[in-house]
Design an enzyme around this catalytic site. Sequence first.
Site, PDB file in Angstrom:
ATOM      1  N   LYS A 103      -7.279   2.656 -14.989  1.00 52.24           N
ATOM      2  CA  LYS A 103      -7.559   3.414 -13.767  1.00 52.24           C
ATOM      3  C   LYS A 103      -8.632   4.479 -13.982  1.00 52.24           C
ATOM      4  CE  LYS A 103      -2.817   3.136 -11.911  1.00 52.24           C
ATOM      5  NZ  LYS A 103      -2.948   2.313 -10.706  1.00 52.24           N
ATOM      6  N   GLY A 121       5.202   5.136  -7.485  1.00 52.93           N
ATOM      7  CA  GLY A 121       6.124   6.019  -8.185  1.00 52.93           C
ATOM      8  C   GLY A 121       7.367   6.362  -7.400  1.00 52.93           C
ATOM      9  N   ARG A 139       1.106  -5.001   6.596  1.00 55.13           N
ATOM     10  CA  ARG A 139       1.200  -5.419   8.001  1.00 55.13           C
ATOM     11  C   ARG A 139       0.002  -4.931   8.810  1.00 55.13           C
ATOM     12  NH1 ARG A 139       5.259  -8.296   9.891  1.00 55.13           N
ATOM     13  NH2 ARG A 139       7.320  -8.182   8.938  1.00 55.13           N
ATOM     14  N   GLY A 156       5.517   0.983  -4.986  1.00 56.79           N
ATOM     15  CA  GLY A 156       6.928   1.104  -4.645  1.00 56.79           C
ATOM     16  C   GLY A 156       7.751  -0.154  -4.853  1.00 56.79           C
ATOM     17  N   GLY A 216       4.502  -1.002 -10.835  1.00 57.62           N
ATOM     18  CA  GLY A 216       4.221   0.157 -11.670  1.00 57.62           C
ATOM     19  C   GLY A 216       5.491   0.669 -12.296  1.00 57.62           C
ATOM     20  N   SER A 217       5.973   1.776 -11.766  1.00 55.03           N
ATOM     21  CA  SER A 217       7.155   2.421 -12.333  1.00 55.03           C
ATOM     22  C   SER A 217       8.383   1.529 -12.229  1.00 55.03           C
ATOM     23  CB  SER A 217       7.403   3.727 -11.579  1.00 55.03           C
ATOM     24  OG  SER A 217       6.177   4.377 -11.294  1.00 55.03           O
TER      25      SER A 217
END
Lengths: 190, 297
Positions: free
Chosen positions: B86, B158, B170, B219, B240-241
């Site tokens: 990143k 996160g 959407r 998420g 990710g997390s």
Amino acid sequence: MTIGVLALQGAFRAHREKLDALGASHCEVRVPGDFDRVDALIMPGGESTTMSMLLESSGLFEPIHERLKAGMPVFGTCAGLILLAREIQDGRDDQRSFAALDVAVQRNGYGRQVASFEDHLVVSGVEQRVHSVFIRAPRITSVGEDCDVLARDHRSDPVLVRQGTVMGCAFHPELSEDTAIHRLFLESVA
Amino acid sequence: MSNESNQTTGTPLVKRGLAEMLKGGVIMDVVTPEQAKVAEDAGAVAVMALERVPADIRVDGGVARMSDPDMIQGIQAAVTIPVMAKARIGHFVEAQILQALDVDYIDESEVLTPADEAHHIDKWPFTVPFVCGATNLGEALRRISEGACMIRSKGEAGTGDVVQAVRHLRSILGDIKKITQADSAELFDWAKHLQAPLPLIQEIAETGELPVPLFCAGGLATPADAALAMQLGAQAVFVGSGIFKSEDPAPRARAIVEATTNYMDASILAKVSAGLGAPMTGIGMDELDVKYEDRGW
């Protein structure tokens, strides 16, 4: 005659669009039930380690292996070539392949993404040069006697090979406008 | 014979090509070479190398920057799959450094603290491809006009809460559908409304899809989340997390890979969702002080 496109991961949709353009009937293959209905198989580009793992968990590895031995026409591009190779260099220890092409391939043999390139190559049996896209491509480092080389890169390394009804290439004919390579495969299927 | 042999690197086709290869796969955030191995073992198609996962960036606060090159190279040495990293929004020097490190993709990411309040990186001169986040179609097309080769939903990294990623997908895909129904005169209004270049709007009207691959991020925490993103129309997922903040990362990572491939098969989804231990606890959207989705212009 239905061409299956292995759809565990990778550029399978791009292959289906090529088959559409050539008027071939095709379907996606994710589970053994899908595979039972097809007469030939394309294994697309993508991540070979991921595909190799999903081939095992889906139960597709053994049936594909059996039908390859029985002479089913199969075409592998990039990761698909790796899956068809006799020997994989720089792979994972647990990575399996079908050993249907008597070649050794080195994963990412042309380097990382910044070294990825496109070119126009001479292909035997095709009149015009073929637009070819190499993405973190595998390099074919040795070719056995029974395997024909149909195209070579700028360094004269083999990039398109055929052995009986099985074809493999290091580049991505599904990403360029060209349909010549898919046509070559379909001719061998018919 | 026409067209002499002539290899060219860094073309749009070559840069977008890698995103094509990642389709149907899972890209996992990792902070150490050991985590990168776990991700590769689980079937990740690529890893995102970063110093802290977004959940920790939220807790720690402060300025989040590009990772230490040592850490990125450690991860490159540990795995054979593509390694992404990143850069801060607008920080073109971080991007130059990441390209010099031979990373396979740069994520110009809102998860890091933005370096420029008005400008994103001009991504065209780079040989390495870029992925950028977007919350809506206008933002996606502005990033594409700057040279992004892949768009991902921003989601809300996160949190372990998938609601923002769903809203962004959407929104992007909904507007694409509407544009395919518009007549040629209405396309000018769409360009004005979305603050996006007209030629890209016209291209969408013709093809019915985004000019570059659309992935989902932000998420995702469960196999069902990944399959939801895929059924909504994402072409691959970033997690990710959600993996390394869960109770038992390796089986969860593996299950998310299986779910992303078999996203239409509810019986396989049921099987792979079983017995994974606790997912990341997560933070609900209404509890957030800083919303990453607001970063980016």
